[in-house]
Design an enzyme around this catalytic site. Structure first.
Site, mmCIF file in Angstrom:
data_model
loop_
_atom_site.group_PDB
_atom_site.id
_atom_site.type_symbol
_atom_site.label_atom_id
_atom_site.label_comp_id
_atom_site.label_asym_id
_atom_site.label_seq_id
_atom_site.Cartn_x
_atom_site.Cartn_y
_atom_site.Cartn_z
ATOM 1 N N SER A 124 72.781 -96.964 -66.510
ATOM 2 C CA SER A 124 73.851 -96.763 -65.532
ATOM 3 C C SER A 124 73.410 -97.260 -64.171
ATOM 4 O O SER A 124 72.226 -97.183 -63.821
ATOM 5 C CB SER A 124 74.158 -95.267 -65.448
ATOM 6 O OG SER A 124 74.964 -94.988 -64.317
ATOM 7 N N TYR A 148 70.847 -86.540 -63.732
ATOM 8 C CA TYR A 148 71.437 -87.451 -64.718
ATOM 9 C C TYR A 148 70.882 -88.865 -64.508
ATOM 10 O O TYR A 148 70.400 -89.515 -65.446
ATOM 11 C CB TYR A 148 72.968 -87.446 -64.594
ATOM 12 C CG TYR A 148 73.617 -88.623 -65.277
ATOM 13 C CD1 TYR A 148 73.587 -88.749 -66.662
ATOM 14 C CD2 TYR A 148 74.237 -89.630 -64.528
ATOM 15 C CE1 TYR A 148 74.157 -89.850 -67.283
ATOM 16 C CE2 TYR A 148 74.810 -90.729 -65.147
ATOM 17 C CZ TYR A 148 74.763 -90.838 -66.520
ATOM 18 O OH TYR A 148 75.320 -91.932 -67.132
ATOM 19 N N LYS A 152 68.343 -91.301 -66.935
ATOM 20 C CA LYS A 152 68.584 -92.679 -67.355
ATOM 21 C C LYS A 152 67.411 -93.581 -66.957
ATOM 22 O O LYS A 152 66.964 -94.435 -67.720
ATOM 23 C CB LYS A 152 69.884 -93.206 -66.721
ATOM 24 C CG LYS A 152 71.143 -92.650 -67.352
ATOM 25 C CD LYS A 152 71.352 -93.227 -68.751
ATOM 26 C CE LYS A 152 72.564 -92.660 -69.457
ATOM 27 N NZ LYS A 152 72.640 -93.047 -70.870
HETATM 28 C C1 UD1 Z 1 80.384 -91.130 -61.159
HETATM 29 C C2 UD1 Z 1 79.002 -90.530 -61.194
HETATM 30 C C3 UD1 Z 1 78.039 -91.568 -61.694
HETATM 31 C C4 UD1 Z 1 78.482 -92.089 -63.067
HETATM 32 C C5 UD1 Z 1 79.907 -92.628 -62.951
HETATM 33 C C6 UD1 Z 1 80.445 -93.034 -64.307
HETATM 34 C C7 UD1 Z 1 78.999 -88.808 -59.438
HETATM 35 C C8 UD1 Z 1 78.524 -88.440 -58.070
HETATM 36 N N1 UD1 Z 1 78.650 -90.046 -59.880
HETATM 37 O O1 UD1 Z 1 80.364 -92.221 -60.245
HETATM 38 O O2 UD1 Z 1 76.740 -91.024 -61.816
HETATM 39 O O3 UD1 Z 1 77.627 -93.099 -63.504
HETATM 40 O O4 UD1 Z 1 80.761 -91.621 -62.422
HETATM 41 O O5 UD1 Z 1 81.691 -93.652 -64.169
HETATM 42 O O6 UD1 Z 1 79.645 -88.030 -60.122
HETATM 43 N N2 UD1 Z 1 87.255 -89.653 -56.513
HETATM 44 C C9 UD1 Z 1 88.287 -88.979 -55.882
HETATM 45 N N3 UD1 Z 1 88.890 -87.965 -56.557
HETATM 46 C C10 UD1 Z 1 88.541 -87.592 -57.822
HETATM 47 C C11 UD1 Z 1 87.487 -88.307 -58.458
HETATM 48 C C12 UD1 Z 1 86.868 -89.321 -57.767
HETATM 49 O O7 UD1 Z 1 88.638 -89.274 -54.743
HETATM 50 O O8 UD1 Z 1 89.132 -86.661 -58.378
HETATM 51 C C13 UD1 Z 1 86.616 -90.787 -55.802
HETATM 52 C C14 UD1 Z 1 85.135 -90.627 -55.579
HETATM 53 O O9 UD1 Z 1 84.846 -89.983 -54.369
HETATM 54 C C15 UD1 Z 1 84.675 -92.098 -55.611
HETATM 55 C C16 UD1 Z 1 85.640 -92.765 -56.581
HETATM 56 O O10 UD1 Z 1 86.771 -91.923 -56.625
HETATM 57 O O11 UD1 Z 1 84.833 -92.686 -54.339
HETATM 58 C C17 UD1 Z 1 85.088 -92.938 -57.974
HETATM 59 O O12 UD1 Z 1 84.633 -91.685 -58.457
HETATM 60 P P1 UD1 Z 1 84.115 -91.487 -59.972
HETATM 61 O O13 UD1 Z 1 85.110 -92.045 -60.899
HETATM 62 O O14 UD1 Z 1 83.727 -90.057 -60.142
HETATM 63 O O15 UD1 Z 1 82.849 -92.440 -60.057
HETATM 64 P P2 UD1 Z 1 81.492 -92.439 -59.178
HETATM 65 O O16 UD1 Z 1 81.465 -91.352 -58.197
HETATM 66 O O17 UD1 Z 1 81.297 -93.834 -58.688
#
Ligand code: UD1
Length: 333
Positions: A124, A148, A152
């Site tokens: 990842s 996590y 990895k």
């Molecule tokens: C997350 C994980 C990462 C993992 C990846 C897999 C965390 C901190 N990181 O990454 O380790 O490899 O998923 O896809 O959990 N967001 C919102 N509202 C939500 C959900 C997300 O605003 O309900 C925003 C987040 O702040 C971010 C973006 O959407 O800016 C993407 O979030 P997410 O899909 O959870 O991915 P990552 O945080 O990049």
């Protein structure tokens, strides 16, 4: 080729198995079904027109699957099986080490016993930690910020050490950015248990009315619209990359890491609007505080994967949203 796929019933695993079967490979899925539905292998067979062999086993318990693996005699292993929730890993780091690291070591020992020296590992981009510069290439410092991500990275290090001791080993650590979307048939896709942690499945559930509104985790980041920017990549592009990586393991020994992303970033608001367009639904949202551990921008430099494997992501944000939406609609009808 004869290929064993651990976690082959999971999200990325099932899409990869579909393409492997379509390409004519013989596939043995090793999966505990701890986080996958029982009917996924049949759904995959429905798409590919052929079945994979399925053996139910937990990678941490090699005594239960060593004979199945030895009987199948894989030439290569694609290793997806593992735990992947960041929050859960912070609460229970020992379990993440036991399953992700211990399970991988157990699997590699079984591979070593049968002389299987070709490996593609599901890593990842989280192994990079907070980006010091974007786009992120494979030489970026490796400083994962949570258990996590560390699990990895530990597995990558185990593979690197194994490669130093075993000159025949040919292994590729694939570092995924943000996998989204689903198979265009809508027969397989991501099926998170309970409240989704990730943006795309959450947005899909809001569009469908399963959840009331999206919480946008912060609009005060140093990005064009203030929301987090990520490198979303279609799961079919990822699956294709695994086939290319398997080919590359046949080219000669060595251990290397390759980023899998598009190199194109989208903000939370851009995702939201694209999903509204794909679903033709309004997606209510509220701005909340930042999620601890989140970064402003994460973006891949996918050049090395293109150079080494001749692979490139070809699907765009519209494809990702359309396929994720078709899958979501089919699930809860
Ligand atoms: C997350 C994980 C990462 C993992 C990846 C897999 C965390 C901190 N990181 O990454 O380790 O490899 O998923 O896809 O959990 N967001 C919102 N509202 C939500 C959900 C997300 O605003 O309900 C925003 C987040 O702040 C971010 C973006 O959407 O800016 C993407 O979030 P997410 O899909 O959870 O991915 P990552 O945080 O990049």
């Amino acid at each position: 080729m004869r290929i064993t796929v651990t976690g082959g019933a999971g999200f990325i695993g099932s899409h990869t198995v579909t393409l492997l079967l379509e390409a004519g490979h013989e596939v043995l899925i090793l999966d505990s079904f701890a986080n996958a539905a029982e009917d996924v292998p049949d759904r995959v067979a429905g798409i590919a027109g052929r079945h994979a062999e399925v053996f139910r086993a937990d990678i941490t318990d090699p005594a239960t699957y060593n004979s199945a693996l030895a009987d199948f005699r894989p030439e290569a292993v694609v290793h997806f099986a593992g735990l992947k929730a960041v929050g859960e890993a912070m609460e229970n780091p020992l379990e993440y080490i036991r399953v992700n690291v211990g399970g991988s070591v157990a699997l590699f020992q079984e591979m070593a016993k049968i002389g299987c020296n070709r490996l593609v590992f599901s890593s990842s981009a989280t192994v990079y930690g907070d980006p010091v510069a974007v786009p992120i290439d494979e030489d970026h410092p490796l400083r994962p910020t949570n258990p996590y991500g560390r699990s990895k990275r530990m597995v990558e290090e185990v593979i690197e050490d194994w490669g130093r001791a075993n000159p025949a080993l040919s292994a590729i650590n694939l570092r995924y950015f943000n996998p989204v979307g689903a198979h265009p048939s809508a027969r397989i896709g991501e099926a998170p248990d309970g409240v989704p942690n990730n943006l795309m499945p959450f947005v899909a559930q809001v569009a469908q009315g399963v959840r009331e509104r999206l919480s946008v985790f912060g609009d005060d980041y140093d990005t064009p619209d203030g929301t987090g920017v990520r490198d979303y990549i279609h799961v079919m592009d990822l699956a294709e990359a695994h086939l290319a990586a398997l080919d590359l393991t046949g080219a000669g020994p060595g251990v290397e890491a390759l980023n899998l992303g598009t190199g194109q970033g989208y903000s939370v608001f851009e995702m939201l609007r694209a999903f509204e367009a794909a679903s033709d639904r309004e997606i209510p949202f509220v701005i909340t505080s930042r999620r601890p551990g989140d970064v402003a921008t994460s973006l891949a430099d996918p050049t090395r994967a293109a150079d080494r494997m001749g692979w490139r992501a070809t699907r765009d944000l519209e494809d990702m949203c359309r396929d994720a939406w078709a899958w979501q609609r089919g699930r809860n009808r």
